[in-house]
Write a protein that holds these residues in place. Sequence first.
Motif, short mmCIF file in Angstrom:
data_model
loop_
_atom_site.label_atom_id
_atom_site.label_comp_id
_atom_site.label_asym_id
_atom_site.label_seq_id
_atom_site.Cartn_x
_atom_site.Cartn_y
_atom_site.Cartn_z
N MET A 195 14.36 11.52 3.47
CA MET A 195 14.26 10.51 2.20
C MET A 195 14.43 9.60 2.20
N VAL A 245 16.19 23.11 4.80
CA VAL A 245 15.83 21.26 3.98
C VAL A 245 14.75 22.10 2.73
N VAL A 250 16.77 23.23 -0.52
CA VAL A 250 17.44 22.71 -1.05
C VAL A 250 16.51 21.40 -1.64
N GLN A 251 15.49 20.73 -0.79
CA GLN A 251 14.85 19.88 -1.20
C GLN A 251 13.99 20.24 -3.21
N CYS A 252 13.73 22.17 -3.26
CA CYS A 252 13.37 21.97 -4.10
C CYS A 252 13.75 22.51 -4.97
N LEU A 253 15.44 23.20 -5.13
CA LEU A 253 15.87 23.32 -5.71
C LEU A 253 16.61 23.17 -6.51
N ILE A 254 17.68 21.99 -6.00
CA ILE A 254 18.37 21.09 -5.97
C ILE A 254 16.96 19.69 -6.51
N PHE A 255 16.61 18.78 -6.30
CA PHE A 255 16.32 17.66 -5.79
C PHE A 255 14.48 17.90 -7.22
N GLN A 256 13.95 19.04 -7.04
CA GLN A 256 12.74 18.96 -8.08
C GLN A 256 11.83 18.31 -6.88
N ASP A 257 11.71 18.81 -5.48
CA ASP A 257 11.03 18.30 -4.28
C ASP A 257 10.19 19.13 -3.92
N ILE A 263 11.23 25.37 -12.76
CA ILE A 263 12.18 25.95 -12.91
C ILE A 263 13.80 24.76 -13.23
N SER A 309 16.02 21.40 -12.58
CA SER A 309 17.05 21.51 -11.32
C SER A 309 17.75 20.26 -11.61
N PRO A 310 18.70 20.84 -11.29
CA PRO A 310 20.04 19.28 -11.33
C PRO A 310 19.63 18.10 -11.18
N LEU A 311 19.54 17.83 -10.10
CA LEU A 311 19.00 16.30 -9.76
C LEU A 311 17.85 15.69 -9.30
N PRO A 312 16.87 15.83 -10.88
CA PRO A 312 15.68 16.11 -10.17
C PRO A 312 15.51 14.29 -9.72
N TYR A 372 16.03 13.22 -6.68
CA TYR A 372 16.90 12.72 -5.70
C TYR A 372 17.81 11.77 -6.54
N LEU A 396 23.66 20.56 2.79
CA LEU A 396 22.45 21.40 3.91
C LEU A 396 23.70 21.98 5.54
#
Lengths: 231, 103
Positions: free
Chosen positions: A55, A90, A93-100, B50, B52-55, B57, B80
């Motif tokens: 990050m 890592v 999680v970055q892809c599914l939750i943070f759209q990274d 898709i 994302s819940p928190l785009p 960050y 994580l």
Amino acid sequence: MHIPDGFLTSATWVPAWLLSMGGIGYSLKKASQTLRERMIPLMGVMSAFIFAAQMVNFPVMSGTSGHLLGGVLAAVLLGPYAGAIVLTCVLIVQCLIFQDGGLTALGANIFNMSIVGTMGGYGVYKIISGNSGNRKAVLAGTALASWFSVVAASSCCAIQLALSDLSPLTVVLPAMAGVHAVIGVGEAMITTVVIGFVLKVRPDLLYGLPLKPTNESSFLLQDENLKEDAL
Amino acid sequence: MKRKDILIGLMLALFIALFLSPFASTWPDGLERIAASKGFLEKGEGKNRIPSPLPDYKFPGFKSEKLATSLSGVLGVLILFGLGCGIACLLRKRKSDHETRIH
């Protein structure tokens, strides 16, 4: 270098998904054969640490930033297989939750960072550092492998971009490798400092090193560990 | 790994997420910079497959962007840590199952 959705054509991202699934499947198999009890919490800590460190973008040149990849860091402590699994966690999680990084591009991102960056980086580390556990050799191997891992991963990314007809390879490959040669210096600095610290306080946490003491201080440390284990 | 080492490692990750991530450079990273200069950055805009819940960050419901980033970082670190330990446990279990079958 997280590729978003929309960059890669399906002729690129589908094979990348298949390749990385094969690589991760193999890693899961190998890791389950070599995993030791004490590596369980270390996999959790490394996943959390690499996510947090990724990050923190640092400026590398005017108007461009980079961040730690962490592949060699994970592999020096956990080995290439568990290391690649950590990096993959890592990225997921970055892809599914943070759209990274995109979902279609996730296979390509896993291929670049977990397979090439982590497993390939570990190969370079092992070639340079050898099996002696000598502090200087370990740190030199860590530094060079870290730099290499970032340049190699970004070069693979450039090839995927060129295969998707976004930019000719002769343009995008030198551009990507050039920027990441600078980011790789940051990667090498951070990784070497962290590994140097672990080597000082808990040398037994490094993967695949001989457990026999290489100097007096590590001998004392292992003696203490043995005592703690016995208690 | 002893409990103390695990805690130190986890605390370090939480510290980075809480206090360093809000001050990360906002400049584009290497790939974004090259995508912009070679003219293909817009190909990736609005193409997410898709939700994302928190785009990006950003934890929802906070006015301060720095706080929103910190909280996203803490959440990600905890997820994580759990995921890493969980997968390692499953791998370890598979190994011992395998050993039991052999003996």
